[in-house]
Design a protein around this motif. Structure first.
Motif, PDB file in Angstrom:
ATOM      1  N   VAL A 144      28.023  63.940  86.566  1.00 42.72           N
ATOM      2  CA  VAL A 144      28.933  63.778  87.705  1.00 42.72           C
ATOM      3  C   VAL A 144      29.122  65.095  88.452  1.00 42.72           C
ATOM      4  O   VAL A 144      29.266  65.116  89.671  1.00 42.72           O
ATOM      5  CB  VAL A 144      30.300  63.198  87.280  1.00 42.72           C
ATOM      6  N   VAL A 147      26.095  65.503  90.677  1.00 43.02           N
ATOM      7  CA  VAL A 147      26.157  64.567  91.803  1.00 43.02           C
ATOM      8  C   VAL A 147      27.185  65.044  92.828  1.00 43.02           C
ATOM      9  O   VAL A 147      26.948  64.990  94.040  1.00 43.02           O
ATOM     10  CB  VAL A 147      26.497  63.148  91.301  1.00 43.02           C
ATOM     11  N   ASP A 148      28.314  65.554  92.332  1.00 42.77           N
ATOM     12  CA  ASP A 148      29.357  66.040  93.234  1.00 42.77           C
ATOM     13  C   ASP A 148      28.826  67.183  94.097  1.00 42.77           C
ATOM     14  O   ASP A 148      29.047  67.224  95.313  1.00 42.77           O
ATOM     15  CB  ASP A 148      30.566  66.500  92.404  1.00 42.77           C
ATOM     16  N   THR A 158      33.250  62.833  97.036  1.00 43.46           N
ATOM     17  CA  THR A 158      33.097  61.736  96.081  1.00 43.46           C
ATOM     18  C   THR A 158      34.332  61.620  95.202  1.00 43.46           C
ATOM     19  O   THR A 158      35.204  62.475  95.227  1.00 43.46           O
ATOM     20  CB  THR A 158      31.901  61.999  95.156  1.00 43.46           C
ATOM     21  N   GLY A 161      32.443  62.836  91.564  1.00 40.83           N
ATOM     22  CA  GLY A 161      31.049  62.663  91.160  1.00 40.83           C
ATOM     23  C   GLY A 161      30.744  61.303  90.583  1.00 40.83           C
ATOM     24  O   GLY A 161      29.587  60.940  90.402  1.00 40.83           O
ATOM     25  N   ALA A 166      25.125  58.648  90.033  1.00 44.09           N
ATOM     26  CA  ALA A 166      25.337  59.086  88.647  1.00 44.09           C
ATOM     27  C   ALA A 166      24.916  57.983  87.679  1.00 44.09           C
ATOM     28  O   ALA A 166      24.282  58.255  86.656  1.00 44.09           O
ATOM     29  CB  ALA A 166      26.804  59.454  88.430  1.00 44.09           C
TER      30      ALA A 166
END
Lengths: 310, 305
Positions: A144, A147-148, A158, A161, A166
């Motif tokens: 996460v 991804v963030d 987001t 994340g 994810a």
């Protein structure tokens, strides 16, 4: 005397044969009836919420199947967007994991030097042995965060994340070991004569690997794909930890939170009662049917692949 | 194989396009609303106290109090709600005042902090316990739970909010309950109802058992709705009948608790709105502002008036 002994021996042999045959038959019936019992139970409970006999909380079947909103607090249950989310995440995960798995298997069996392939196989087996909840902890702690950061590059904010991306990355990591080990077995089983024939006809090693070895091993490779896809569809614990459970959808933005069939079944399961509990069985039926249909689709693709030359 | 590959590439491009083009780009400080799943009692309490009618659909669900704390602290523009027992500093969370009142055990006890819910109890009707000994034991236990210093201390330590100062020592109350002096190992005390009360209740009962003749204890908590039903309502003589029912809210008007031998509130539980420590712009929110945020009307922190 001699014939008598022979007769009794034959008789004994037959009896033992019958005993063992019925033993195996019994084992087969027990194994097969498990799935039937499970299916009957899930089906009974899952279908009951749509019947008039359920009482005032009865759910409209049509609204359930075509709904784009899941609000258990308002007794609104729509499952269509969840099915779409589930299929999209599982197939995107496959898109990442399938080429990696097949190429890894090819590398291990055909290209890697001897000591290296042993190490690789051990690593893949270790990956398959990690429990899903450990993957889930890893995903909710590490993936996460990645991804963030990526989302910030694109200017998105987001939910910490937690997102479709994810889930996709997590599922891809989770299905790679299953698909790789089955592909390894399938590629190892390809007859060496086929390869030698291809090489003798002047094809290069790489051409042989892709055109002959992979197409000959396709049924094993696709068995891996089916098992991997089933894991991607059915994974609940780890997915729930990063999905975020958005109550409406479908989710197309990879940085937005999503909701899958399994995370829906799992959320709040321990505390809930009544229709909210029973509807989880209906979701279970939908999940089983989704997996069944996707398996049939893969079987059709399997027939098409590598059939050009025949 | 080639055709399959090109098909997959086409699919990827399609997904990429729809992902990029389909949605409007959210601004950076868009509020991220976190909530609990639909079956959570904390969520029910929170929504009913601030009078939230419809939660925004752009909200993420968390699975438990701890999960909520983790996720909100990791989301710079996030907002959520947790129990007062949460360790805010360790989770890097800032507790937000409700209607200007700081959440604490003291403000909940004096009734100024309104984002709190009671842990209520009700017993079976007088004479409906099956034996006189059991009835006396239930009365003794409730006296211990509600009025004694020891009982209150245990409830407080287990996360319930009570004013320990107001309690009386059990040694003083004990004289009214001769039942605790005899051997009660044949009696089985059953409780049920709210799952939220379970932690405080079990702690209290377990400390009470050795002081009251080693009676047996059977908890069967399935949700606040069952608390009334199984002592006075439709299921009072069923297989799940219990002696004391609990609800982590006030009993509703249709739940006629006056018919019970005793009913009341033994502790309170506070819900606290939290934002991550990095968000220094909010320190206090009113019910109206919370409704704006949680219904999705206020999209960014700038919209919150």
């Amino acid at each position: 005397m001699n014939t008598q002994w022979s007769q009794s021996y034959q008789k004994r042999k037959k009896i033992i044969d019958v005993i063992f045959r019925s033993l195996f038959k019994l084992a087969g019936i027990v194994a097969a009836s498990m799935i039937i019992f499970i299916f009957i139970f899930i089906f009974q409970k899952g279908i009951s919420v749509f019947l008039p006999s359920y009482g005032p909380d009865q759910v409209n079947f049509w609204e359930f199947m075509t709904g784009f909103l899941w609000r258990s607090d308002q007794k609104i249950y729509g499952v269509l967007f969840i099915v779409i989310n589930t299929i999209v995440t599982a197939f995107l995960a496959m898109l990442i994991a399938f080429p990696i798995s097949v190429l890894t298997a090819l590398f291990i069996v055909k290209i890697a030097p001897k000591p290296l392939d042993k190490i690789f196989i051990t690593v893949i087996e270790l990956l398959a042995a990690i429990p899903s909840v450990v993957y889930g902890v890893f995903a909710s702690g590490i993936i996460v965060g990645w991804v963030d950061n990526v989302a910030q590059l694109f200017g998105y904010s987001t939910f910490g994340g937690r997102s479709m991306l994810a889930v996709v990355i997590l599922l891809a990591i989770m299905v790679i070991p299953t698909m790789t080990s089955l592909s390894i077995v399938a590629i190892k089983a390809v007859k060496p004569e086929l390869e030698l024939g291809s090489l003798a006809l002047g094809a290069s090693k790489t051409q042989t690997n892709f055109k002959v070895v992979l197409t000959s091993a396709k049924s094993g490779i696709f068995a891996g794909l089916i098992l991997g896809l089933a894991r991607a569809f059915g994974e609940a614990t780890a997915v729930s930890m990063v999905a975020g459970n958005k109550p409406m959808g479908p989710t197309w933005n990879p940085f937005d939170i999503t909701r899958t069939l399994t995370s829906t079944m799992l959320s709040g399961l321990k505390e809930t009662t009544g229709v909210d509990y029973d509807i989880r069985f209906s979701v279970g039926i939908v999940l089983m049917i989704t997996i069944l249909i996707s398996n049939l689709v893969i079987h059709r693709i399997k027939k098409k692949v590598g059939a050009e030359g025949q | 194989m080639k055709r399959l590959l090109s098909g997959l590439v086409a699919l990827l491009v399609l997904v990429g396009c729809s992902a990029g083009g389909g949605e409007t780009k959210p601004t950076d400080n868009e509020i991220k609303v976190y909530t609990r799943d639909g079956s959570s009692g904390t969520r029910e309490a929170f929504e009913s106290i601030i009078k939230l009618e419809a939660l925004t659909s752009n909200s993420a669900e968390t699975s438990s109090n701890g999960d909520m704390a983790n996720q909100v602290s990791a989301s710079p523009a996030g907002i959520g709600y947790v129990s007062l027992t949460t360790d805010f500093a360790a989770n890097k969370l800032t507790p937000v005042s409700y209607e200007g009142v700081v959440p604490s055990v003291a403000t909940v006890n004096d009734g100024t902090y309104k984002l709190a819910r009671p842990f209520s109890y009700v017993t079976r009707a007088a004479g409906d316990f099956g034996s006189e000994d059991k009835e006396a034991l239930v009365v003794a236990f409730l006296d211990y739970l509600v009025n004694s210093t020891e009982g209150r201390q245990i409830v407080l330590a287990a996360g319930g909010i009570v004013d320990v100062e107001q309690g009386k020592p059990w040694a003083e109350l004990k004289v009214n309950h001769p039942i605790v002096e005899q051997d009660n190992s044949a009696i089985v005390l059953k409780t049920g109802g709210s799952t939220s009360v379970e932690k405080t209740l079990t702690a209290a009962i377990e400390s009470f058992i050795p002081m009251a003749g080693n009676f047996k204890y059977e908890p069967n908590h399935t949700g606040s709705g069952d608390g009334f039903k199984r002592v006075l309502g439709g299921e009072k003589d069923g297989a799940n009948a219990i002696d004391i029912g609990f609800a982590s809210r006030s009993f509703k008007s249709e739940e006629t608790v006056d018919a019970g031998l005793q009913s009341g509130v033994y502790a309170k539980d506070a819900v606290v709105v939290v934002v991550p420590e990095s968000n220094t712009s909010v320190t206090s929110l009113t019910a109206a502002q919370l409704v704006e945020i949680f219904s999705g009307k206020a999209k960014t922190w700038g919209d919150v008036k």
